[in-house]
Design an enzyme around this catalytic site. Structure first.
Site, PDB file in Angstrom:
ATOM      1  CG  ASP A  11     -63.345  62.641  -2.597  1.00  0.00           C
ATOM      2  OD1 ASP A  11     -62.926  62.100  -1.559  1.00  0.00           O
ATOM      3  OD2 ASP A  11     -64.462  62.399  -3.077  1.00  0.00           O
ATOM      4  CG  ASP A 105     -62.250  60.868   2.478  1.00  0.00           C
ATOM      5  OD1 ASP A 105     -63.122  61.502   3.104  1.00  0.00           O
ATOM      6  OD2 ASP A 105     -62.520  59.950   1.684  1.00  0.00           O
ATOM      7  CD  GLU A 106     -66.013  65.217   0.053  1.00  0.00           C
ATOM      8  OE1 GLU A 106     -66.715  65.714  -0.839  1.00  0.00           O
ATOM      9  OE2 GLU A 106     -66.398  64.290   0.792  1.00  0.00           O
TER      10      GLU A 106
END
Length: 486
Positions: A11, A105-106
């Site tokens: 993350d 983003d993960e």
């Protein structure tokens, strides 16, 4: 559950805000809020400096401004975020063929499937190497969680924030989960959490002690049984490399309700064009066109039309959305519009009748006026009609806080703010010192919009390296206000 912590969850830390701080040296260490800047905008991401004031994602922007009036408020730059995300995902794919992106983003990674780890020692080493590679390639930081299941890996990455790594050893799940809030578990939202609280269950240990039968009685068979298994640390969900998209959609919330029916139609057509761009970017087509309208009183109407076959033709989507709009009463005003496509496929079955009609119309128009009817070259998009007249005259331009620009004399920079016919620009770039602020007329021909610069510049032969300063950066302005007047 695996016997080794070989499922990794990455993350990125405050991704959008961190990318803006990396791109804008003057904002490093400062409170930064990214999101919609209008009166109805919401926060997309807040830097950790802004979070100290209570600002968080999904908060109304007006509330964020009250909590942190001196923060820098910027519009999102999704082209930059997507390019950085692609760099990060490529690093993950080097570790394993099983990478499951959840957002820009993960992502989850099955390290065992790629032979990148087989026990705690090798998993930790891989995680630390990944964090170092991400920093080297993007200049940003990410937090890593390692565990024997997806649920625990995600919990571990949350505990690792910011810029850390947490590994949960198999066999310690119950001890770790016990004191955590029930909201930590997937599927426990505010309503379920409140329901459990009224039943006297506030921690994961409370759920485990209550037993499966009690949770089934409270929440139903499927939810209760699943929640009990998670409370014991059991999660057998695999990492799935491909997550098929079910729909593609775009929507806009307007600062002021739209009352002009012509303006509403123009906005719908513009949204249809954007939706098709996303559709094509994903290599998809779709059969069902969906229109979403939120009216002045917050009532939301949805209309849909299913075509004979999948399409990615902007004219077909635009016309279908226009037909759907005709069935919606917009009296009183419209605050939000959205256009989407569902029933996705990987091929296109063109609407031959619509295509033939369009070709006939184009031919007739060309015969009547060859110059006016000329089509743009292949691969060049037709310029969309403006959504509304420019407020300051036909040549006026709108500059948004955070927007990338380039000046013919001063080089690359970004917009700090604009108003009263003026635009303020700070001239700096990734890798430079904080730059100088200058103000121009909004219609200055020497100032033009620009594409984002890479966050980690590379040296060019005979040119400036990563640490090069842009023109004027040595006499950086001090105390000049951000877009909000900080």
């Amino acid at each position: 559950m695996r016997s080794a912590p070989t499922i990794l969850h990455l993350d990125m830390d405050a991704f959008y805000a961190a990318a803006e701080q990396a791109a804008k040296p003057s904002l490093r260490g400062k409170a930064v809020v990214v999101g919609g800047l209008g009166p109805r905008g919401v926060v997309a991401t807040a830097s950790y400096e802004a979070r100290r004031f209570g600002v968080h994602s999904a908060m109304p922007m007006a509330q964020a401004r009250r909590l942190a009036p001196n923060a820098a408020y910027l519009v999102p730059r999704f082209s930059l975020y997507r390019s950085v995300s692609e760099q990060v995902m490529e690093l993950l794919r080097q570790l394993s063929p099983l990478v499951e992106p959840l957002s820009l983003d993960e992502a989850f990674v099955d390290l065992e499937a790629g032979g990148a780890a087989h026990d705690s020692v090798s998993a930790r080493a891989t995680g630390e190497r990944l964090r170092a590679d991400i920093r080297a390639v993007t200049g940003l930081t990410g937090s890593v969680g390692l565990a024997g299941s997806k649920m625990l890996a995600k919990i571990a990455s949350e505990q690792a924030k910011p810029d850390g790594l947490v590994l949960i050893e198999p066999g310690t799940e119950r001890e770790l989960l016990g004191p955590l809030s029930v909201r930590t578990l997937p599927g426990v939202g505010p309503a379920t959490g409140e329901h459990l609280r009224r039943a006297g269950m506030t921690t994961v240990a409370d759920l485990a002690e209550a037993g499966e039968d009690e949770l089934v009685r409270l929440l139903g068979r499927a939810h209760g049984a699943a929640l009990f298994r998670m409370a014991l640390g059991h999660d057998d969900r695999p990492v799935v490399a491909e997550r098929d998209a079910k729909s593609v959609s775009v929507e806009d919330t307007f600062d002021v309700d739209l009352h002009d029916r012509v303006r509403v139609r123009i906005e719908v057509e513009r949204l249809a064009e954007r939706c098709v761009q996303r559709l094509r970017a994903g290599g998809h087509s779709g059969r069902t066109i969906v229109l979403k309208v939120r009216r002045y009183d917050f009532s939301t109407l949805t209309r849909s039309e299913t075509l004979r076959g999948p399409t990615d033709d902007p004219a077909v989507v635009r016309e279908a959305a226009g037909r759907l709009l005709e069935s919606v009463d917009t009296t009183g005003g419209v605050r939000l519009l959205g256009v989407g496509v569902t029933g996705l496929a990987d091929y296109t079955q063109e609407d031959l009748f619509a295509q033939a009609a369009a070709e006939e119309a184009a031919a007739a128009s060309s015969a009547a006026s060859p110059v006016e009817a000329a089509e743009p070259p292949e691969g060049v998009e037709r310029e969309a009609a403006p959504a509304a007249p420019a407020p300051e005259g036909p040549t006026a331009r709108h500059w948004s806080a955070g927007q990338d620009v380039r000046h013919a004399v001063y080089g690359a920079g970004w917009v700090q703010g604009s108003g009263v016919g003026r635009v303020t620009v700070r001239f700096e770039q990734p890798g430079s010192a904080p730059g100088r602020v200058r103000t121009f007329r909004v219609d200055d021909e020497d100032l033009q919009p620009s594409d984002p610069l890479p966050l980690v510049p590379t040296a060019s032969p005979g040119g400036a390296g990563p640490g090069a300063e842009p023109p004027g950066s040595r006499d950086a302005a001090r105390g000049h206000p951000y877009e909000t007047g900080a």
